[in-house]
Structure formats: structure tokens, C-alpha cells
Design a protein around this motif. Structure first.
Motif, PDB file in Angstrom:
ATOM      1  N   MET A 199      54.641  37.426   2.262  1.00  0.00           N
ATOM      2  CA  MET A 199      53.309  38.034   2.165  1.00  0.00           C
ATOM      3  C   MET A 199      53.417  39.485   1.686  1.00  0.00           C
ATOM      4  O   MET A 199      52.647  39.953   0.863  1.00  0.00           O
ATOM      5  CB  MET A 199      52.628  37.970   3.545  1.00  0.00           C
ATOM      6  N   ILE A 200      54.400  40.221   2.245  1.00  0.00           N
ATOM      7  CA  ILE A 200      54.574  41.615   1.872  1.00  0.00           C
ATOM      8  C   ILE A 200      54.959  41.742   0.408  1.00  0.00           C
ATOM      9  O   ILE A 200      54.488  42.616  -0.312  1.00  0.00           O
ATOM     10  CB  ILE A 200      55.630  42.282   2.777  1.00  0.00           C
ATOM     11  N   ARG A 201      55.844  40.843  -0.050  1.00  0.00           N
ATOM     12  CA  ARG A 201      56.248  40.895  -1.446  1.00  0.00           C
ATOM     13  C   ARG A 201      55.101  40.523  -2.364  1.00  0.00           C
ATOM     14  O   ARG A 201      55.006  40.995  -3.485  1.00  0.00           O
ATOM     15  CB  ARG A 201      57.435  39.944  -1.671  1.00  0.00           C
ATOM     16  N   PHE A 202      54.235  39.633  -1.877  1.00  0.00           N
ATOM     17  CA  PHE A 202      53.114  39.201  -2.694  1.00  0.00           C
ATOM     18  C   PHE A 202      52.133  40.349  -2.921  1.00  0.00           C
ATOM     19  O   PHE A 202      51.553  40.486  -3.993  1.00  0.00           O
ATOM     20  CB  PHE A 202      52.409  38.029  -2.003  1.00  0.00           C
ATOM     21  N   LEU A 203      51.955  41.199  -1.903  1.00  0.00           N
ATOM     22  CA  LEU A 203      50.993  42.282  -1.994  1.00  0.00           C
ATOM     23  C   LEU A 203      51.637  43.514  -2.619  1.00  0.00           C
ATOM     24  O   LEU A 203      52.606  44.056  -2.079  1.00  0.00           O
ATOM     25  CB  LEU A 203      50.450  42.622  -0.600  1.00  0.00           C
ATOM     26  N   THR A 204      51.086  43.941  -3.739  1.00  0.00           N
ATOM     27  CA  THR A 204      51.613  45.128  -4.421  1.00  0.00           C
ATOM     28  C   THR A 204      50.691  46.338  -4.293  1.00  0.00           C
ATOM     29  O   THR A 204      51.147  47.469  -4.441  1.00  0.00           O
ATOM     30  CB  THR A 204      51.828  44.834  -5.920  1.00  0.00           C
ATOM     31  N   PHE A 205      49.411  46.108  -4.003  1.00  0.00           N
ATOM     32  CA  PHE A 205      48.483  47.239  -3.952  1.00  0.00           C
ATOM     33  C   PHE A 205      48.746  48.183  -2.775  1.00  0.00           C
ATOM     34  O   PHE A 205      48.542  49.393  -2.920  1.00  0.00           O
ATOM     35  CB  PHE A 205      47.023  46.749  -3.946  1.00  0.00           C
ATOM     36  N   PRO A 206      49.216  47.698  -1.595  1.00  0.00           N
ATOM     37  CA  PRO A 206      49.503  48.678  -0.526  1.00  0.00           C
ATOM     38  C   PRO A 206      50.622  49.641  -0.907  1.00  0.00           C
ATOM     39  O   PRO A 206      50.560  50.829  -0.582  1.00  0.00           O
ATOM     40  CB  PRO A 206      49.911  47.800   0.663  1.00  0.00           C
ATOM     41  N   GLN A 207      51.634  49.129  -1.613  1.00  0.00           N
ATOM     42  CA  GLN A 207      52.743  49.989  -2.028  1.00  0.00           C
ATOM     43  C   GLN A 207      52.261  51.068  -2.997  1.00  0.00           C
ATOM     44  O   GLN A 207      52.630  52.236  -2.881  1.00  0.00           O
ATOM     45  CB  GLN A 207      53.843  49.151  -2.674  1.00  0.00           C
ATOM     46  N   SER A 208      51.408  50.677  -3.958  1.00  0.00           N
ATOM     47  CA  SER A 208      50.876  51.635  -4.922  1.00  0.00           C
ATOM     48  C   SER A 208      49.994  52.672  -4.228  1.00  0.00           C
ATOM     49  O   SER A 208      50.068  53.867  -4.515  1.00  0.00           O
ATOM     50  CB  SER A 208      50.081  50.907  -6.001  1.00  0.00           C
ATOM     51  N   THR A 209      49.160  52.201  -3.292  1.00  0.00           N
ATOM     52  CA  THR A 209      48.270  53.111  -2.571  1.00  0.00           C
ATOM     53  C   THR A 209      49.065  54.109  -1.741  1.00  0.00           C
ATOM     54  O   THR A 209      48.758  55.310  -1.716  1.00  0.00           O
ATOM     55  CB  THR A 209      47.319  52.313  -1.662  1.00  0.00           C
ATOM     56  N   TRP A 210      50.097  53.630  -1.070  1.00  0.00           N
ATOM     57  CA  TRP A 210      50.927  54.515  -0.255  1.00  0.00           C
ATOM     58  C   TRP A 210      51.709  55.505  -1.123  1.00  0.00           C
ATOM     59  O   TRP A 210      51.853  56.676  -0.774  1.00  0.00           O
ATOM     60  CB  TRP A 210      51.891  53.687   0.584  1.00  0.00           C
ATOM     61  N   GLN A 211      52.161  55.050  -2.258  1.00  0.00           N
ATOM     62  CA  GLN A 211      52.930  55.900  -3.164  1.00  0.00           C
ATOM     63  C   GLN A 211      52.104  57.082  -3.651  1.00  0.00           C
ATOM     64  O   GLN A 211      52.628  58.185  -3.832  1.00  0.00           O
ATOM     65  CB  GLN A 211      53.437  55.065  -4.348  1.00  0.00           C
TER      66      GLN A 211
END
Length: 269
Positions: A1-13
């Protein structure tokens, strides 16, 4: 699930950029005005007074729920619905022109354009939080206490904020290519205002229409918001869990759609 979601990583970055630009957005909205940020409280309070007078005095509408009899009780229920709707409406009305209003970010600067969507949502959330302070004051006057279930509000609003972010990304991308989109969304938002249980509870409708109105996702958020902030009832677990899961998936789809679409922004703008 975590790998599937990319928008949280971009938002946090880009969290620091998001914070600075959201702060500038909020302060810039009132820069130069005499009352400044105080307008965040005065604007919804003024509209609340107008709506309450028209519906509770002119049309003699009553809510009829515990602790909410009379005009002041009507105002509390009305305001709780307005806060949710205004958060949604501000995001949706701004979304189609977000990229068009910032052509320099597209053409001249290496800039994470997806941040524009989260900035718009962040600004709307700030306005909603300011309105919540007004709601708390009204509740203390009307029912003399704040329900402990108020603490569940972040869970109730999580699907709303995620859903607004997803819709904002989609409309921001489409708005670059479809210039009439802002007019369309303005009409739809105006219609949705009266098709959502803002001025009335879902239970006030004939049973034939209740399931149709309840299918409106915004209606669910408004009703759940009233449950936790006014009625002192815990939120529906299925709404919270299902809503968060669904809107997170919607955010991921919208984020990827925006990322693919932005490759053509410079050519169109």
C-alpha cells in the motif's frame, strides 16, 4: 500500500515549500486591509447572520434536535454545514485556474506544480478552522458546553480534505486545457449548496428522497460533522475508515493524472 501511494512522499518532500506558500496565501489575501486576518472570522459570521435570519425568521425553519431549538440552535446547525461546504467550495472554485494563474511556475521556474493544489486546500482549511472557533463560541452560548466528541473532527474531516485535494488536482490539470471549466464548476457548486443538507437535516426530507441526498458525499461529511460537534455522538466507523481509504486512492489517481498532464502545460499556456 505504501509503495502504491506516491502522493504522500511528494507532499512530505515539499512540506516546507507548502507551508511557506500557504502562509503567504493566507496573509496575502488580507494584506493591506484594515482588519487583516480578522476577516476570516467576520466574513462567515456575517453570512451566518444573513442565512439564519432568512431561514429561521422569514421562513420560520426549525431544526428540532437536542439542544438546538430556536434561532440560535438553527444557526449552530446551519453554521456547521456551511463550514464544510465553504471548505469544499473554495477548493473547487479555485482549482480550474490554479495553474493558469501561475504561468511563471510553468514556463520559467523548476517548480513542483502539484504543490499548488495542496496550497489551495491548506488555505481553505485555515478558513475552516477560523470558522470553527466561531462555532465553538456559538455552542458555548447556546448549549453551554462543547461535546467531547469534538475531538473526532479530524477523523471526520480527513476524507473531506483528501477528497478536496484529489478533485483540486484533477480540475487544476483539466482547467489548463478546458478554459470554460471554471464557469462550469461555479454553476455546479451553486447547485450543490442547495442539494446538500446545509439548511436542513437529511431527516427533514421525505423518505423517498433521503437515500438520494445521502448519496451525496458532501452530505455524509456534513451530517458526521454535526454528530461530533453538536450532538455529542461518535462518528460512523464505516464512514471514517471507508472514506479515508477511498479518498486516499482517489488522491493517488488524481496525483498521477496531474503529473502526467503537466508535461503538456507549457505548450498550452
Amino acid at each position: 500500500m505504501i509503495r502504491f501511494l506516491t502522493f504522500p512522499q511528494s507532499t512530505w518532500q515539499h512540506r516546507q515549500l507548502w507551508w511557506r506558500l500557504t502562509e503567504r496565501e493566507v496573509l496575502g489575501k488580507y494584506r493591506g486591509s484594515l482588519l487583516g486576518v480578522a476577516w476570516s472570522f467576520l466574513t462567515p459570521l456575517t453570512m451566518l447572520g444573513v442565512y439564519t435570519f432568512v431561514f429561521s425568521q422569514v421562513f420560520e425553519a426549525r431544526w428540532g434536535t437536542l439542544g438546538s431549538d430556536g434561532p440560535l440552535g438553527f444557526a449552530i446547525n446551519l453554521f456547521a454545514g456551511l463550514i464544510v461546504f465553504n471548505l469544499f467550495a473554495e477548493c473547487i472554485n479555485r482549482a480550474p485556474t490554479l495553474v493558469l494563474a501561475n504561468p511563471n511556475y510553468v514556463k520559467k521556474v523548476v517548480f513542483p506544480l502539484e504543490v499548488l493544489g495542496t496550497i489551495a486546500v491548506g488555505s481553505a482549511v485555515f478558513q475552516a478552522l477560523a470558522s470553527l472557533i466561531v462555532l465553538v463560541i456559538f455552542e458555548l452560548i447556546a448549549i453551554h458546553h462543547i461535546p467531547i466528541t469534538f475531538l473526532f473532527l479530524p477523523l471526520v474531516w480527513a476524507p473531506l480534505v483528501l477528497g478536496c485535494t484529489a478533485i483540486t488536482w484533477i480540475l487544476a490539470a483539466l482547467g489548463v486545457f478546458i478554459r470554460d471549466l471554471s464557469q462550469i464548476t461555479a454553476v455546479l457548486v451553486s447547485m450543490l449548496m442547495f442539494l446538500s443538507p446545509i439548511f436542513y437535516p437529511v431527516s427533514a426530507l421525505p423518505k423517498l428522497w433521503q437515500p438520494i441526498l445521502a448519496a451525496n458525499p458532501l452530505a455524509q461529511v456534513i451530517e458526521q460533522t454535526r454528530l461530533v460537534t453538536i450532538n455529542g455522538t461518535s462518528p460512523d466507523i464505516s464512514y471514517v475508515s471507508g472514506g479515508i481509504l477511498f479518498t486516499m486512492i482517489a488522491c493517488e489517481i488524481a496525483f498521477r493524472f496531474f503529473q502526467k498532464s503537466k508535461r503538456a502545460f507549457a505548450d498550452v499556456i
